[in-house]
Design a protein around this motif. Structure first.
Motif, PDB file in Angstrom:
ATOM      1  N   SER A   1      -4.037  -1.774 -17.567  1.00 39.58           N
ATOM      2  CA  SER A   1      -3.697  -0.392 -17.221  1.00 39.58           C
ATOM      3  C   SER A   1      -2.240  -0.104 -17.580  1.00 39.58           C
ATOM      4  CB  SER A   1      -3.939  -0.135 -15.728  1.00 39.58           C
ATOM      5  OG  SER A   1      -2.924  -0.744 -14.950  1.00 39.58           O
TER       6      SER A   1
ATOM      7  N   LEU B   1      -1.491   4.134  -1.400  1.00 37.24           N
ATOM      8  CA  LEU B   1      -2.771   4.071  -0.685  1.00 37.24           C
ATOM      9  C   LEU B   1      -2.575   4.374   0.789  1.00 37.24           C
ATOM     10  CD1 LEU B   1      -4.111   0.894  -2.472  1.00 37.24           C
ATOM     11  CD2 LEU B   1      -4.751   3.256  -2.902  1.00 37.24           C
TER      12      LEU B   1
ATOM     13  N   ALA C   1      -5.780  -5.235 -14.180  1.00 39.12           N
ATOM     14  CA  ALA C   1      -4.544  -4.579 -13.741  1.00 39.12           C
ATOM     15  C   ALA C   1      -3.556  -4.473 -14.899  1.00 39.12           C
ATOM     16  CB  ALA C   1      -3.927  -5.344 -12.578  1.00 39.12           C
TER      17      ALA C   1
ATOM     18  N   CYS D   1       1.023   1.986 -10.630  1.00 39.32           N
ATOM     19  CA  CYS D   1       1.280   0.707  -9.972  1.00 39.32           C
ATOM     20  C   CYS D   1      -0.067   0.033  -9.744  1.00 39.32           C
ATOM     21  CB  CYS D   1       1.951   0.916  -8.620  1.00 39.32           C
ATOM     22  SG  CYS D   1       3.591   1.614  -8.709  1.00 39.32           S
ATOM     23  N   ALA D   2      -0.407  -0.949 -10.554  1.00 36.57           N
ATOM     24  CA  ALA D   2      -1.713  -1.588 -10.424  1.00 36.57           C
ATOM     25  C   ALA D   2      -1.665  -2.649  -9.334  1.00 36.57           C
ATOM     26  CB  ALA D   2      -2.131  -2.210 -11.747  1.00 36.57           C
ATOM     27  N   LEU D   3      -2.771  -2.756  -8.615  1.00 37.80           N
ATOM     28  CA  LEU D   3      -2.826  -3.645  -7.460  1.00 37.80           C
ATOM     29  C   LEU D   3      -3.786  -4.805  -7.725  1.00 37.80           C
ATOM     30  CD1 LEU D   3      -2.008  -3.859  -4.407  1.00 37.80           C
ATOM     31  CD2 LEU D   3      -4.029  -2.510  -3.916  1.00 37.80           C
TER      32      LEU D   3
ATOM     33  N   HIS E   1       0.824  -1.210   0.000  1.00 33.60           N
ATOM     34  CA  HIS E   1       0.000   0.000   0.000  1.00 33.60           C
ATOM     35  C   HIS E   1       0.859   1.262   0.000  1.00 33.60           C
ATOM     36  CE1 HIS E   1      -4.206  -1.659   1.229  1.00 33.60           C
ATOM     37  NE2 HIS E   1      -3.680  -2.263   0.185  1.00 33.60           N
TER      38      HIS E   1
ATOM     39  N   ALA F   1      -9.411   1.047 -16.363  1.00 34.82           N
ATOM     40  CA  ALA F   1      -8.248   1.907 -16.106  1.00 34.82           C
ATOM     41  C   ALA F   1      -8.106   2.983 -17.173  1.00 34.82           C
ATOM     42  CB  ALA F   1      -6.984   1.068 -16.035  1.00 34.82           C
TER      43      ALA F   1
ATOM     44  N   PRO G   1       0.102  10.935  -5.865  1.00 37.97           N
ATOM     45  CA  PRO G   1      -1.104  10.185  -5.504  1.00 37.97           C
ATOM     46  C   PRO G   1      -1.187   8.866  -6.277  1.00 37.97           C
ATOM     47  CG  PRO G   1      -1.670  12.044  -6.905  1.00 37.97           C
ATOM     48  CD  PRO G   1      -0.218  12.186  -6.572  1.00 37.97           C
ATOM     49  N   PRO G   2      -1.944   7.895  -5.756  1.00 41.29           N
ATOM     50  CA  PRO G   2      -1.952   6.547  -6.348  1.00 41.29           C
ATOM     51  C   PRO G   2      -2.291   6.536  -7.834  1.00 41.29           C
ATOM     52  CG  PRO G   2      -3.733   6.829  -4.741  1.00 41.29           C
ATOM     53  CD  PRO G   2      -2.813   7.970  -4.565  1.00 41.29           C
ATOM     54  N   GLU G   3      -3.216   7.423  -8.248  1.00 42.53           N
ATOM     55  CA  GLU G   3      -3.648   7.365  -9.649  1.00 42.53           C
ATOM     56  C   GLU G   3      -2.558   7.809 -10.616  1.00 42.53           C
ATOM     57  OE1 GLU G   3      -5.073   9.067  -7.246  1.00 42.53           O
ATOM     58  OE2 GLU G   3      -5.580  11.123  -7.813  1.00 42.53           O
TER      59      GLU G   3
END
Lengths: 220, 356
Positions: free
Chosen positions: B147, B46, B144, B77-79, B41, B99, B71-73
């Motif tokens: 993206s 996150l 994922a 890095c896809a989770l 995370h 995505a 920020p995550p977007e």
């Protein structure tokens, strides 16, 4: 039927609901997601109109909007007349009065959205607003719609606050529930029956819509 | 591929890691609660760590304190998590195209390759609710990958699946690694998955990296009890240190009248040390062999012999400790091992793994 009162009431409830959608959705999102130590204070404040006698709320709104208050005097200097006993003052009072009926269902719906889905959305390159619109809103749509319906219906049915803040001016502040009160006061029971029945039917249909929208096993 | 220096407190738990890996697949190995998910995370953005410097493929995504925080977007890095977490109100196609840029990607050759590798074509127009667990996880993986991530973060992606489906997902991950060449950070508590997929491995225990290196090495030479338990080291012994033989390079431990020579350590005499020995690193003889390089030839009593499939598990008693040895049925037949017979267990010093 007092068509003028019906139109006025519909206009009031419609505008109130729109304002509640614009303000209540962000507020509810914050309440459901932020969960800070002091959110309970905001929760309690939002819920106050549910337990407060409408006359108490109406009284404070009247004082707050009066010509001696900052808001009231500011309005007066622009509009040239005082704020209470106008349609605008009714809108302000209705928004406060119906706030919990919109915000509480919104909050419950938002709180039910799995936060991990929102995280996944972010990790897939989507910002908070897109995530809200594409994931959070569709998943909480039943709760949001029922909040809007409840706010509308509740505004239609308000009486005490309207009387305190708006008085009883035909075409300006005489809503349908005030009109019903007038009918009874003037002993026009036939007209009162008619108005009351229409209100009853409308409220019942609105509640049916809200409950039909709820997922099985989840209560409001 | 990844450089991370993270200090993050969450209640009473502290994640304090320093990691540098060239991948392409970094395995993060550890028991539940060791901080694996928090680490992912932090990389994904996150969680906002108090102090961190994280670089994903030479791009700094976090440098705190100091304000730098992507920020995550915008980390790319896809989770993929243990539970697939598909968007329930959108069709499989919609999930795959969710995505940023994935809609076009799905139409491209590269996108179709992903759909084919993951066998998603027949699922495209279905809703996630009707899919099986394995199908859902394949869709989550596809979502994922579409993206086009710089780094794929996998948080125990096989844990919620039964053994067969877990193997299927693992083989798909291998194809993703070799055919699609996507770098990954792969969190798991299963040693075989780690060996199969990871090129580099970090072992996390109570929020810290306790071992880092090639997976085979990390697994073969477990350095803490936690790792030994996860790997499935058969013999975990808690023994008192008798003395150190520095020129000889060994530390002598007490098995209860029987002495065990382990690699030289700095644990004080009289204190206790934990030793792990794999069952298949124990050799059995009927008599003590002469001229032996292995420092341990332990006189034992056989207490139990079980034939399990194509291997024989021999339980032995050496001093006051039990040992488990694994030999072939052929060896068991030749030695005629049975309950109460005597045997000598030969163990190389290097096979006695000292656990932190």
């Amino acid at each position: 039927m007092d068509w003028q009162a019906i139109w006025l009431t519909a206009k009031l409830a419609g505008i109130t609901t729109l304002i509640l959608a614009a303000t209540g959705i962000p507020l509810a999102w914050w309440l459901a997601r932020a969960r800070k130590r002091y959110t309970f204070l905001v929760d309690a404040l939002v819920g106050l109109p549910m337990v407060l006698p409408p006359t108490v709320l109406g009284f404070y709104v009247l004082v707050a909007l009066g010509p001696h208050s900052p808001v009231g005097s500011l309005y007066e200097s622009f509009a040239g007349h005082i704020l209470p006993f106008t349609f605008e003052s009714l809108v302000i009072a209705s928004v406060l009065y119906s706030l919990p009926f919109a915000v509480r269902p919104f909050t419950a719906a938002f709180a039910g959205v799995d936060g991990r889905l929102l995280e996944i959305s972010r990790s897939l390159g989507r910002g908070p607003l897109y995530t809200f619109g594409r994931v959070a809103m569709p998943l909480s749509a039943p709760g949001v719609i029922s909040g809007l319906v409840l706010a509308f219906v509740h505004t239609v049915g308000e009486f005490g606050v309207v009387l305190m803040v708006g008085g009883n001016i035909a075409g300006e502040t005489r809503t349908i529930s005030i009109s019903l009160y007038d009918d009874v006061q003037s002993l026009d029971y036939a007209r009162a029956h008619y108005t009351a029945a229409v209100l009853l039917a409308f409220s019942f249909v609105a509640l049916c819509v809200t409950y039909a929208l709820q997922p099985k096993g989840r209560q409001l | 591929m990844l450089q991370a220096r993270i200090v993050h407190r969450q209640g009473r738990f502290t994640l304090d890691v320093k990691l540098e890996s060239n991948g392409p697949v970094l395995g993060v190995f550890g028991a539940s609660g060791c901080g694996k998910t928090t680490l992912l995370h932090c990389i994904a953005g996150l969680v906002k760590p108090r102090e961190a410097r994280i670089e994903v493929r030479t791009r700094t995504v976090c440098n705190r304190p100091g304000g730098m925080w992507v920020p995550p977007e915008r980390r790319n890095c896809a989770l993929v998590t243990q539970e697939p977490l598909l968007f329930p109100h959108i069709s499989v196609r919609g999930n795959l195209a969710y995505a940023r840029g994935a809609m076009d990607e799905l139409e491209s050759d590269g996108g179709w390759k992903i759909v084919e590798v993951l066998r998603l074509k027949p699922l495209l127009d279905r809703k996630p609710g009707g899919l099986s667990g394995g199908e859902k996880q394949r869709v989550a993986l596809g979502r994922a990958l579409l993206s086009k991530p710089d780094l794929l973060l996998l948080d125990e992606p096989t844990s919620s699946l039964d053994a067969e489906l877990a193997r299927d997902v693992l083989s798909l991950l291998l194809r993703v690694k070799h055919d699609l060449k996507v770098p990954m950070v792969f969190v798991t508590h299963k040693a075989p998955e780690l060996l199969a997929l990871a090129d580099d491995c970090a072992v996390l225990e109570q929020g810290s990296v306790v071992a880092h290196g090639p997976p085979a090495e990390v697994l073969r030479k477990p350095r803490t009890i936690g790792v030994a338990n996860l790997v499935g080291v058969d013999n975990l012994l808690r023994l008192r240190v008798l003395r150190h033989d520095e020129p000889g390079g060994v530390t002598i431990l007490d098995m209860g009248g029987v002495e065990l020579a382990a690699p030289l350590c700095d644990i004080e005499s009289g204190s206790h040390a934990s030793i792990g020995i794999y069952a298949d690193e124990i050799m059995l003889c009927l008599e003590k062999p002469a001229g032996l390089s292995a420092r341990n030839a332990l006189a034992c009593t056989v207490t139990q012999v079980d034939e399990v499939g194509r291997e024989v598990l021999v339980r032995l008693r050496a001093g006051t400790n039990d040992l488990l040895a694994r030999i072939t049925p052929a060896a068991a037949a030749e030695l005629k091992l049975a309950g109460d017979s005597r045997a000598v267990a030969v163990v190389k010093t290097a096979a006695c793994h000292l656990l932190g």
